[in-house]
Design a protein around this motif. Structure first.
Motif, PDB file in Angstrom:
ATOM      1  N   LEU A 288       0.810  -1.221   0.000  1.00  0.00           N
ATOM      2  CA  LEU A 288       0.000   0.000   0.000  1.00  0.00           C
ATOM      3  C   LEU A 288       0.841   1.267   0.000  1.00  0.00           C
ATOM      4  O   LEU A 288       0.298   2.366  -0.141  1.00  0.00           O
ATOM      5  CB  LEU A 288      -0.939   0.001   1.215  1.00  0.00           C
ATOM      6  CG  LEU A 288      -1.810  -1.254   1.366  1.00  0.00           C
ATOM      7  CD1 LEU A 288      -2.645  -1.176   2.621  1.00  0.00           C
ATOM      8  CD2 LEU A 288      -2.708  -1.461   0.151  1.00  0.00           C
ATOM      9  N   GLY A 289       2.145   1.138   0.183  1.00  0.00           N
ATOM     10  CA  GLY A 289       3.061   2.270   0.104  1.00  0.00           C
ATOM     11  C   GLY A 289       2.635   3.401   1.022  1.00  0.00           C
ATOM     12  O   GLY A 289       2.329   3.193   2.196  1.00  0.00           O
ATOM     13  N   ALA A 290       2.567   4.599   0.454  1.00  0.00           N
ATOM     14  CA  ALA A 290       2.183   5.759   1.257  1.00  0.00           C
ATOM     15  C   ALA A 290       0.709   6.099   1.030  1.00  0.00           C
ATOM     16  O   ALA A 290       0.311   7.256   1.023  1.00  0.00           O
ATOM     17  CB  ALA A 290       3.083   6.943   0.900  1.00  0.00           C
ATOM     18  N   GLY A 291      -0.126   5.054   0.813  1.00  0.00           N
ATOM     19  CA  GLY A 291      -1.566   5.274   0.641  1.00  0.00           C
ATOM     20  C   GLY A 291      -2.211   5.690   1.956  1.00  0.00           C
ATOM     21  O   GLY A 291      -1.582   5.665   3.018  1.00  0.00           O
ATOM     22  N   LEU A 292      -3.503   6.010   1.859  1.00  0.00           N
ATOM     23  CA  LEU A 292      -4.197   6.619   2.990  1.00  0.00           C
ATOM     24  C   LEU A 292      -4.207   5.752   4.256  1.00  0.00           C
ATOM     25  O   LEU A 292      -4.107   6.266   5.370  1.00  0.00           O
ATOM     26  CB  LEU A 292      -5.638   6.885   2.549  1.00  0.00           C
ATOM     27  CG  LEU A 292      -6.352   8.051   3.184  1.00  0.00           C
ATOM     28  CD1 LEU A 292      -5.559   9.335   3.031  1.00  0.00           C
ATOM     29  CD2 LEU A 292      -7.734   8.217   2.547  1.00  0.00           C
ATOM     30  N   LEU A 293      -4.318   4.439   4.068  1.00  0.00           N
ATOM     31  CA  LEU A 293      -4.446   3.562   5.230  1.00  0.00           C
ATOM     32  C   LEU A 293      -3.163   3.519   6.057  1.00  0.00           C
ATOM     33  O   LEU A 293      -3.194   3.396   7.275  1.00  0.00           O
ATOM     34  CB  LEU A 293      -4.786   2.149   4.738  1.00  0.00           C
ATOM     35  CG  LEU A 293      -5.268   1.120   5.744  1.00  0.00           C
ATOM     36  CD1 LEU A 293      -6.600   1.521   6.349  1.00  0.00           C
ATOM     37  CD2 LEU A 293      -5.417  -0.238   5.063  1.00  0.00           C
ATOM     38  N   THR A 294      -2.020   3.609   5.384  1.00  0.00           N
ATOM     39  CA  THR A 294      -0.747   3.357   6.069  1.00  0.00           C
ATOM     40  C   THR A 294       0.103   4.607   6.304  1.00  0.00           C
ATOM     41  O   THR A 294       1.091   4.544   7.019  1.00  0.00           O
ATOM     42  CB  THR A 294       0.082   2.332   5.258  1.00  0.00           C
ATOM     43  OG1 THR A 294      -0.126   2.593   3.873  1.00  0.00           O
ATOM     44  CG2 THR A 294      -0.323   0.921   5.566  1.00  0.00           C
ATOM     45  N   SER A 295      -0.245   5.745   5.678  1.00  0.00           N
ATOM     46  CA  SER A 295       0.626   6.921   5.835  1.00  0.00           C
ATOM     47  C   SER A 295       0.285   7.674   7.122  1.00  0.00           C
ATOM     48  O   SER A 295      -0.726   7.398   7.778  1.00  0.00           O
ATOM     49  CB  SER A 295       0.495   7.841   4.621  1.00  0.00           C
ATOM     50  OG  SER A 295      -0.836   8.261   4.481  1.00  0.00           O
TER      51      SER A 295
ATOM     52  N   TRP B 195      -0.447  12.359   5.164  1.00  0.00           N
ATOM     53  CA  TRP B 195      -1.763  11.715   5.301  1.00  0.00           C
ATOM     54  C   TRP B 195      -2.880  12.771   5.293  1.00  0.00           C
ATOM     55  O   TRP B 195      -3.877  12.633   4.600  1.00  0.00           O
ATOM     56  CB  TRP B 195      -1.824  10.889   6.598  1.00  0.00           C
ATOM     57  CG  TRP B 195      -3.242  10.525   6.932  1.00  0.00           C
ATOM     58  CD1 TRP B 195      -3.982   9.529   6.371  1.00  0.00           C
ATOM     59  CD2 TRP B 195      -4.113  11.218   7.825  1.00  0.00           C
ATOM     60  NE1 TRP B 195      -5.264   9.541   6.868  1.00  0.00           N
ATOM     61  CE2 TRP B 195      -5.368  10.568   7.760  1.00  0.00           C
ATOM     62  CE3 TRP B 195      -3.959  12.320   8.677  1.00  0.00           C
ATOM     63  CZ2 TRP B 195      -6.463  10.990   8.522  1.00  0.00           C
ATOM     64  CZ3 TRP B 195      -5.055  12.732   9.437  1.00  0.00           C
ATOM     65  CH2 TRP B 195      -6.285  12.071   9.351  1.00  0.00           C
ATOM     66  N   ARG B 196      -2.674  13.852   6.072  1.00  0.00           N
ATOM     67  CA  ARG B 196      -3.705  14.875   6.214  1.00  0.00           C
ATOM     68  C   ARG B 196      -4.054  15.485   4.844  1.00  0.00           C
ATOM     69  O   ARG B 196      -5.214  15.639   4.495  1.00  0.00           O
ATOM     70  CB  ARG B 196      -3.220  15.974   7.168  1.00  0.00           C
ATOM     71  CG  ARG B 196      -4.338  16.796   7.803  1.00  0.00           C
ATOM     72  CD  ARG B 196      -3.775  17.863   8.745  1.00  0.00           C
ATOM     73  NE  ARG B 196      -2.667  17.351   9.544  1.00  0.00           N
ATOM     74  CZ  ARG B 196      -2.806  16.598  10.635  1.00  0.00           C
ATOM     75  NH1 ARG B 196      -4.006  16.302  11.084  1.00  0.00           N
ATOM     76  NH2 ARG B 196      -1.754  16.169  11.292  1.00  0.00           N
TER      77      ARG B 196
ATOM     78  N   ARG C 150      -7.777  15.757   0.119  1.00  0.00           N
ATOM     79  CA  ARG C 150      -7.995  15.724  -1.329  1.00  0.00           C
ATOM     80  C   ARG C 150      -9.009  14.662  -1.733  1.00  0.00           C
ATOM     81  O   ARG C 150      -9.790  14.843  -2.659  1.00  0.00           O
ATOM     82  CB  ARG C 150      -6.668  15.408  -2.044  1.00  0.00           C
ATOM     83  CG  ARG C 150      -5.701  16.569  -2.011  1.00  0.00           C
ATOM     84  CD  ARG C 150      -4.325  16.148  -2.470  1.00  0.00           C
ATOM     85  NE  ARG C 150      -3.435  17.297  -2.447  1.00  0.00           N
ATOM     86  CZ  ARG C 150      -2.137  17.235  -2.172  1.00  0.00           C
ATOM     87  NH1 ARG C 150      -1.563  16.058  -1.920  1.00  0.00           N
ATOM     88  NH2 ARG C 150      -1.415  18.317  -2.172  1.00  0.00           N
ATOM     89  N   MET C 151      -8.966  13.509  -1.030  1.00  0.00           N
ATOM     90  CA  MET C 151      -9.816  12.390  -1.450  1.00  0.00           C
ATOM     91  C   MET C 151     -11.215  12.425  -0.831  1.00  0.00           C
ATOM     92  O   MET C 151     -12.145  11.804  -1.338  1.00  0.00           O
ATOM     93  CB  MET C 151      -9.110  11.071  -1.105  1.00  0.00           C
ATOM     94  CG  MET C 151      -7.875  10.881  -1.976  1.00  0.00           C
ATOM     95  SD  MET C 151      -6.676   9.752  -1.277  1.00  0.00           S
ATOM     96  CE  MET C 151      -7.432   8.215  -1.661  1.00  0.00           C
TER      97      MET C 151
ATOM     98  N   THR D   8      -4.685   0.921  -2.261  1.00  0.00           N
ATOM     99  CA  THR D   8      -5.334   0.995  -0.942  1.00  0.00           C
ATOM    100  C   THR D   8      -6.848   0.864  -1.075  1.00  0.00           C
ATOM    101  O   THR D   8      -7.488   0.125  -0.326  1.00  0.00           O
ATOM    102  CB  THR D   8      -4.977   2.334  -0.258  1.00  0.00           C
ATOM    103  OG1 THR D   8      -3.566   2.377  -0.047  1.00  0.00           O
ATOM    104  CG2 THR D   8      -5.685   2.489   1.074  1.00  0.00           C
ATOM    105  N   MET D   9      -7.423   1.579  -2.041  1.00  0.00           N
ATOM    106  CA  MET D   9      -8.884   1.519  -2.210  1.00  0.00           C
ATOM    107  C   MET D   9      -9.332   0.131  -2.643  1.00  0.00           C
ATOM    108  O   MET D   9     -10.370  -0.364  -2.200  1.00  0.00           O
ATOM    109  CB  MET D   9      -9.341   2.557  -3.243  1.00  0.00           C
ATOM    110  CG  MET D   9      -9.216   3.962  -2.748  1.00  0.00           C
ATOM    111  SD  MET D   9     -10.278   4.246  -1.288  1.00  0.00           S
ATOM    112  CE  MET D   9      -9.460   5.675  -0.611  1.00  0.00           C
ATOM    113  N   LEU D  10      -8.533  -0.502  -3.538  1.00  0.00           N
ATOM    114  CA  LEU D  10      -8.889  -1.864  -3.961  1.00  0.00           C
ATOM    115  C   LEU D  10      -8.941  -2.787  -2.753  1.00  0.00           C
ATOM    116  O   LEU D  10      -9.890  -3.534  -2.574  1.00  0.00           O
ATOM    117  CB  LEU D  10      -7.830  -2.416  -4.913  1.00  0.00           C
ATOM    118  CG  LEU D  10      -7.935  -2.172  -6.400  1.00  0.00           C
ATOM    119  CD1 LEU D  10      -6.923  -3.048  -7.125  1.00  0.00           C
ATOM    120  CD2 LEU D  10      -9.335  -2.479  -6.918  1.00  0.00           C
TER     121      LEU D  10
END
Ligand code: HEM
Length: 454
Positions: A83-90, A95-96, A101-102, A262-264
């Motif tokens: 998931l790299g720096a996606g929303l769940l893990t950052s 993250w903020r 944005r999303m 992350t969304m997937l």
């Protein structure tokens, strides 16, 4: 005032509770909480873990003292790669910004706009069903929710790749099994199944590149006026938000990939599980199932459901809520303290790993009468108002709460209603479910049902 360490089986020599935990994480957590209370201490792979099951203390971790509790690297290590720096893990400012944005893709009005796609994709699935057919309902729900995420959030079509993507996601998800040995390994040590995992990541990346190509072909370059992330438009999808922000130079391709991945992962498996458990519970409780069918017949009268019907489908929503109480797809949150703190009257040292298990709290007799029983009708407005905050938290809480909460609730209600209007699902095997907790809690085996036209 001097605060003490909480009680618990932490004193066991050598391996601590690793063996018991690995054998049955859910049972172990339930047993430890019931024996030692709201804050208990055990040892896992050489680390002390605090098990926190008091709603007030959970609120302190997630909300009132949230700055002190980060998501732990040790638990999220395989996630980091996928998931790299996606929303769940950052974390932090990055993250903020990304969350801000999303977020517009998940506003209430926007989510209502996804309802037709949710229902259409469900009807597509039903085209492949026929009276008397036997199928693995979890597999069908997983393909369906994957289809829905990709359609609603990416505006794309997986064109027959659903099964392959589902399988790759499952291989990836298995890496999250909360194995204490894995948790204790330093970074860089190869883990079992590593090769399959790497292949799964490569497959998923190929699919995401294809989704991006579809998007870019669809919009052309003229859709992008290059003025950055200042304005969003009505018909923007999550994917077009991300590519717009990327084209403005604020994020790179890698970040787009991480968010899509992350969304997937976060967006389909969890909802598929909530549906699977709802079908399982309805089939085991014929009286509740009949009440569910009566509501559908009364509200929909044979028509397909819309977003406007959702508030009328009160019992269906109670079924969703109660299913996620008994079988929360995310069975525990994990956090790590930065500084020392006090939780439930006990001292918590800096750098302590905390488990906040929905699985245990949602079955606590202090908050729920007959907690093991499936009673959707317990969710009256009065009951909800009297329930302590964080006695029910399937979507987490505080600023890191699930961004897809409303999306998932709408989706689960509409899928149950669309399927339930036409079919009754009967479990082939009425026995208890064997469960396997990894990132989410899964049925260990296929959940075979016979579908019967109503
Ligand atoms: C029944 C379905 C779902 C459940 C039970 C669920 C549960 C959760 C939980 C418990 C968290 C918080 C994790 C933590 O604090 O450590 C979370 C976060 C998240 N969920 Fe969900 N989720 C569901 C559906 C969805 C859907 C449909 C999407 C996207 C379409 C989604 C995307 C995310 C994302 C991106 C995060 C990270 C948010 C952040 O940290 O800012 N989830 N989810």
């Amino acid at each position: 005032m001097q605060y003490q360490a909480p009680p618990g089986p932490a004193e066991l020599p050598l391996f601590g509770s690793a063996v018991e935990y690995a054998e049955d994480p859910l049972g172990f957590m339930e047993e430890t909480a019931s024996r030692y209370g709201d804050v208990a201490r055990f040892e896992l792979g050489g680390r002390e873990v605090y098990l926190v099951t008091d709603p007030e203390a959970i609120g302190r971790v997630l909300v009132s003292n949230k700055e002190n509790y980060r998501k732990p690297d040790s638990v999220d290590r395989p996630a980091g790669e996928l998931l790299g720096a996606g929303l769940l893990t950052s974390e932090g400012e990055h993250w903020r910004e990304q969350r801000g944005r999303m977020q517009p893709a998940f506003y209430r009005d926007k989510v209502a706009g996804y309802a037709p796609a949710m229902v259409e994709r469900t009807e597509d699935l039903l085209e492949s069903w026929h009276d008397g057919q036997q199928l693995d309902v979890h597999r069908d729900m997983a393909e369906l929710t994957l289809h829905i995420v990709v359609d609603a959030l990416f505006g794309a079509d997986l064109a027959g790749m659903e099964r392959a993507v589902g399988e790759a996601l499952q291989v990836a998800g298995e890496q999250f099994r909360p194995d204490p040995v894995l948790m204790a390994l330093p970074d860089g040590v190869p883990t079992p199944g590593e090769r399959r995992y790497q292949r799964a990541i490569a497959d998923l990346e190929r699919v995401l590149r294809d989704v991006l190509r579809q998007h870019e072909r669809g919009t052309g370059v003229e859709g992008n006026d290059g003025d950055g992330d200042t304005e969003s438009t009505e018909d923007e999808t999550l994917l077009s938000i991300l590519t717009r922000v990327r084209d403005a130079g604020l994020i790179d391709d890698e970040q787009v990939r991480d968010e899509l991945m992350t969304m997937l992962l976060a967006g389909h498996d969890t909802t598929a599980l909530s549906l699977t458990y709802a079908w399982y519970l309805l089939s085991k409780h014929p009286e509740r199932e009949r009440r569910f069918h009566r509501e559908l017949d009364r509200v929909l009268d044979g028509a397909v459901p819309t977003a406007e019907d959702v508030p009328e489908l009160a019992y269906t929503q109670q079924v969703v809520t109660e299913s996620m109480r008994l079988y929360p797809p995310v069975y525990s949150l994990f956090r790590e303290s930065s500084e020392a703190d006090v939780l439930g009257g006990y001292h918590v040292p800096a750098d302590t790993l905390l488990f906040l298990p929905q699985w245990v709290v949602h079955r606590d007799p202090r908050f729920y009468d007959a907690p093991q029983e499936f009673r959707p009708e317990r969710w009256t407005p009065d009951f909800e108002a009297a329930l302590p905050t964080y006695a029910y938290f399937p979507f987490g809480g505080g600023p890191r709460r699930c961004i897809g909460n409303e999306f998932a609730t709408m989706e689960a209600t509409l899928v149950l209603a669309t399927v339930g209007s036409r079919y009754e699902l009967d479990l082939v095997d009425d026995g208890p479910l064997d469960l396997a907790p990894s990132l989410t809690v899964h049925p260990e085996n296929p959940v075979e049902v016979t579908v019967r036209e109503r």
